[in-house]
Design an enzyme around this catalytic site. Structure first.
Site, PDB file in Angstrom:
ATOM      1  N   GLU A   1       0.871  -1.169   0.000  1.00 16.32           N
ATOM      2  CA  GLU A   1       0.000   0.000   0.000  1.00 16.32           C
ATOM      3  C   GLU A   1       0.914   1.227   0.000  1.00 16.32           C
ATOM      4  O   GLU A   1       1.830   1.313   0.821  1.00 16.32           O
ATOM      5  CB  GLU A   1      -0.885   0.017   1.253  1.00 16.32           C
ATOM      6  CG  GLU A   1      -1.872   1.169   1.192  1.00 16.32           C
ATOM      7  CD  GLU A   1      -2.722   1.353   2.437  1.00 16.32           C
ATOM      8  OE1 GLU A   1      -2.686   0.500   3.337  1.00 16.32           O
ATOM      9  OE2 GLU A   1      -3.421   2.380   2.488  1.00 16.32           O
TER      10      GLU A   1
ATOM     11  N   ARG B   1       5.591 -12.797   9.313  1.00 13.09           N
ATOM     12  CA  ARG B   1       6.182 -11.459   9.163  1.00 13.09           C
ATOM     13  C   ARG B   1       7.565 -11.430   9.778  1.00 13.09           C
ATOM     14  O   ARG B   1       7.815 -12.126  10.763  1.00 13.09           O
ATOM     15  CB  ARG B   1       5.370 -10.416   9.948  1.00 13.09           C
ATOM     16  CG  ARG B   1       4.040 -10.085   9.427  1.00 13.09           C
ATOM     17  CD  ARG B   1       3.395  -9.074  10.379  1.00 13.09           C
ATOM     18  NE  ARG B   1       3.772  -7.719  10.025  1.00 13.09           N
ATOM     19  CZ  ARG B   1       3.136  -7.028   9.086  1.00 13.09           C
ATOM     20  NH1 ARG B   1       2.133  -7.547   8.422  1.00 13.09           N
ATOM     21  NH2 ARG B   1       3.513  -5.803   8.809  1.00 13.09           N
TER      22      ARG B   1
ATOM     23  N   LYS C   1       4.257   0.828   9.586  1.00 11.27           N
ATOM     24  CA  LYS C   1       4.368   2.079   8.839  1.00 11.27           C
ATOM     25  C   LYS C   1       3.764   3.247   9.615  1.00 11.27           C
ATOM     26  O   LYS C   1       4.236   4.374   9.502  1.00 11.27           O
ATOM     27  CB  LYS C   1       3.710   1.932   7.459  1.00 11.27           C
ATOM     28  CG  LYS C   1       4.598   1.153   6.492  1.00 11.27           C
ATOM     29  CD  LYS C   1       4.056   1.183   5.084  1.00 11.27           C
ATOM     30  CE  LYS C   1       3.082   0.061   4.882  1.00 11.27           C
ATOM     31  NZ  LYS C   1       2.620  -0.057   3.490  1.00 11.27           N
TER      32      LYS C   1
HETATM   33  P1  ATP Z   1       2.551  -2.201   7.932  1.00 11.26           P
HETATM   34  O1  ATP Z   1       1.873  -2.986   8.988  1.00 11.26           O
HETATM   35  O2  ATP Z   1       3.964  -1.858   8.222  1.00 11.26           O
HETATM   36  O3  ATP Z   1       1.762  -1.026   7.460  1.00 11.26           O
HETATM   37  P2  ATP Z   1       1.569  -3.720   5.753  1.00 11.26           P
HETATM   38  O4  ATP Z   1       1.518  -5.196   5.810  1.00 11.26           O
HETATM   39  O5  ATP Z   1       0.308  -2.994   5.940  1.00 11.26           O
HETATM   40  O6  ATP Z   1       2.698  -3.210   6.719  1.00 11.26           O
HETATM   41  P3  ATP Z   1       1.787  -3.468   2.938  1.00 11.26           P
HETATM   42  O7  ATP Z   1       2.201  -2.298   2.174  1.00 11.26           O
HETATM   43  O8  ATP Z   1       0.369  -3.871   2.890  1.00 11.26           O
HETATM   44  O9  ATP Z   1       2.239  -3.228   4.428  1.00 11.26           O
HETATM   45  O10 ATP Z   1       2.728  -4.715   2.618  1.00 11.26           O
HETATM   46  C1  ATP Z   1       3.053  -5.155   1.321  1.00 11.26           C
HETATM   47  C2  ATP Z   1       3.456  -6.588   1.399  1.00 11.26           C
HETATM   48  O11 ATP Z   1       4.584  -6.737   2.263  1.00 11.26           O
HETATM   49  C3  ATP Z   1       2.361  -7.449   1.963  1.00 11.26           C
HETATM   50  O12 ATP Z   1       2.267  -8.640   1.218  1.00 11.26           O
HETATM   51  C4  ATP Z   1       2.793  -7.711   3.367  1.00 11.26           C
HETATM   52  O13 ATP Z   1       2.299  -8.916   3.812  1.00 11.26           O
HETATM   53  C5  ATP Z   1       4.315  -7.686   3.251  1.00 11.26           C
HETATM   54  N1  ATP Z   1       4.914  -7.277   4.513  1.00 11.26           N
HETATM   55  C6  ATP Z   1       4.675  -6.157   5.220  1.00 11.26           C
HETATM   56  N2  ATP Z   1       5.359  -6.127   6.363  1.00 11.26           N
HETATM   57  C7  ATP Z   1       6.069  -7.281   6.406  1.00 11.26           C
HETATM   58  C8  ATP Z   1       6.966  -7.867   7.344  1.00 11.26           C
HETATM   59  N3  ATP Z   1       7.283  -7.256   8.484  1.00 11.26           N
HETATM   60  N4  ATP Z   1       7.508  -9.063   7.028  1.00 11.26           N
HETATM   61  C9  ATP Z   1       7.204  -9.672   5.887  1.00 11.26           C
HETATM   62  N5  ATP Z   1       6.367  -9.192   4.972  1.00 11.26           N
HETATM   63  C10 ATP Z   1       5.796  -8.014   5.211  1.00 11.26           C
HETATM   64 MG    MG Z   2      -1.380  -2.404   5.068  1.00 12.05          MG
END
Ligand code: ATP
Ligand code: MG
Length: 558
Positions: free
Chosen positions: A36, A261, A271
């Protein structure tokens, strides 16, 4: 992207191998990385990037970069641009396949109408607060919305008027009609669309209803013909909902697979929290070298190969854990050790005068550029009567076990001679040591057979020294898990007030040509990279990582 190592085996890879063997998806492998654009990518994303792009590469498939841009109030073009740059830098090959959920807003809208017509979706007038309240709990069923049994005609009419902007934000939602008693809360008539009169960074003012992530995600994967939709564990409970949408629509069905994760000690990877650090000015932007963002790590001097090696070492599993920050540093150091030229720099300079070295004499001594890489060759470093040494390489009254310079002791100057300390010059007022005086033994030039000494120290020739600024980083947080905070406290309570120290040092002339991003090993001090702000008349270096390997030691003890 897979670099030299053979790809590690894991359960995701095994599923793909089995699917190829059985001919599912005609042997195709097509993954995607779906961030995102509401922040910069962090090291957790690097893990996901390695998995998605790595598997596609290994099996001759493709991996798309797709922006899940369903939340206009939090998203921004700046984030889109930085994500594209970061994925490229890490080596993710998405070709021209940059897609956006917003590319599919028309299609998603059509599909929503289809579900309404099938009696599978309805317009609900409950407020978001009321929806939450009637949702039930894991142990109690929810309550049906009083609007659940609206006629198809009424739903179609209201949904169109939602789209046309007739209602204010939050007045109505479109909800899937599934089961308010489902043990899986995600299936209790989840919201598909919300009203939001907001400008979207790509679609502008075209829409005032926006799809929820859960309604968009599976359909986006389906549209792009994704075979293996790989995501983190928290989406496991959402999979039945994604399956339900695809089944109701009767469209192509990818396989979702969840993995753990990445969490790192002393680090926050949300984020939202990273944005807070940026917005409150606690760090110098998203690419501050202390940030766990890809851009921060790049600025700090981490190499793509080092980050990839770390990400590969993590493997994948079905339970979330926490990885030691030292392990990340171990992989970064491994790569930099192979690739970084060595130079000599002094961070806290103390003048050393060689009293028996002729005034005005200068020698150019041969120094090895990289002992790990003979092809890197050698260079000449100037040596003269006055040199800079590290303040803590001298001690007037040495503690037990101190083998460096102290009155009466001798040390080797790296690439040069053995010197013996004969005294110091102090400031008459403050008593501070201003100069260390030594004699050198001309018969002990480096490379010649000579006696052994306990210690070798680095130095910089004063006459040819160039000034440098060095930024020394420590962890941003003082506790292993800054996400675990007591009631009423904030993760910011754990900020390390000493996470940045700036010193003014001296370096050998070879550093004068350093360009932003260039990486070096400063002998005995660590790996350093020229900062993006570094200029020939003001050289600035970020310490990437120290030389000391705390992780290997940790492993040995276990
Ligand atoms: P945050 O919680 O930091 O906002 P998010 O999962 O909402 O992270 P996205 O932009 O939706 O962030 O993530 C893009 C991709 O990266 C998704 O497939 C997500 O599962 C993966 N991802 C995000 N954070 C991690 C992490 N700490 N370890 C592994 N994969 C991750
Ligand atoms: Mg997200």
């Amino acid at each position: 992207m897979m670099d030299a190592d053979s790809p590690p085996s894991n359960f995701i890879r095994d599923i793909i191998l089995a699917d190829i063997a059985s001919g599912k998806y005609g042997g195709r492998v097509h993954t995607r990385f779906p961030p995102e654009p509401n922040g910069y990518l962090h090291v957790g994303h690097a893990k996901s990037i390695m998995i998605n792009f790595g598997l596609a590469e290994e099996f001759g498939g493709k991996c798309n970069l797709r922006f899940d841009d369903t939340n206009p109030t939090k998203e921004d073009q700046e984030y889109v641009d930085s994500i594209i740059e970061d994925v490229r830098w890490l080596g993710g090959d998405f070709g021209d396949r940059v897609y956006y959920a917003s590319d599919y807003f028309d299609q998603l809208y059509e599909w929503a109408i289809e579900l309404i017509k099938k009696g599978k979706a309805y317009v609900c007038d409950l407020s978001s607060e009321e929806v939450r309240r009637t949702r039930g709990t894991p142990t109690e069923p929810g309550q049906n919305s009083p609007y659940r049994d609206r006629s198809v005609e009424e739903n179609l009419n209201l949904f169109e008027r939602m789209k046309n902007g007739e209602f204010p934000d939050g007045a109505r939602t479109l909800r899937a009609k599934i089961d308010m008693a489902s043990p899986n809360l995600n299936l209790r008539d989840p919201v598909m669309y919300r009203i939001l009169h907001a400008e979207h960074h790509r679609t502008g003012r075209k829409w005032c209803i926006y799809p929820m992530y859960d309604w968009a995600h599976g359909q986006c994967d389906s549209i792009e013909g994704i075979t293996h939709s790989i995501c983190t564990l928290e989406f496991e409970d959402h999979r039945p909902l994604y399956d339900w949408f695809l089944d109701q629509l009767g469209i192509y069905h990818p396989q979702q697979i969840e993995f753990d994760r990445l969490n790192l000690t002393y680090t926050v990877l949300s984020k939202r929290k990273l944005l807070q650090l940026v917005e409150q000015g606690i760090v110098d932007g998203w690419d501050d070298p202390r940030m766990p963002t890809i851009s921060g790590m790049r600025r700090r001097g981490y190499s793509p190969a080092g980050l990839r090696a770390f990400a590969r070492s993590l493997g994948v599993s079905k339970t979330n854990g926490i990885t030691e920050f030292e392990k990340l540093e171990y992989y970064i150091r491994q790569d930099l050790n192979r690739t970084s030229p060595r130079v000599m720099a002094v961070l806290r300079p103390l003048k050393l005068v060689i009293t028996n070295y002729p005034e005005g004499q200068l020698e150019w001594l041969e120094a090895v550029n990289n002992p790990e890489d003979p092809s890197a060759g050698t260079r000449k470093v100037p040596f003269g009567r006055e040199i800079w040494i590290e303040r803590d390489d001298f001690c007037e009254v040495p503690p037990k076990g101190y083998y460096r310079l102290y009155p009466g002791n001798e040390v080797r100057l790296r690439y040069a001679y053995i010197v013996t300390c004969e005294g110091v010059v102090k400031d008459p007022v403050t008593g501070e040591i201003q100069e260390v005086h030594c004699r050198y033994d001309p018969s002990t030039q480096s490379g010649q057979p000579s006696r052994k000494v306990k210690s070798t120290i680095h130095w910089v020739c004063a006459a040819h020294a160039i000034p440098i600024e060095a930024r020394l980083y420590d962890k941003l947080f003082t506790v292993e898990d800054p996400n675990q905070v007591p009631e009423g406290q904030d993760f910011l309570a754990y900020l390390n007030p000493n996470s940045l120290e700036i010193v003014q040092g001296k370096a050998e002339p070879a550093l004068a040509s350093a360009q932003p991003g260039d990486r070096y090993q400063f002998e005995r001090l660590g790996y350093f990279a020229a900062d993006k702000s570094s200029r020939p008349d003001h050289l600035v270096f970020n310490r990437t990582v120290e030389l000391r390997d705390t992780w290997a030691k940790l492993q040995k003890r276990l």
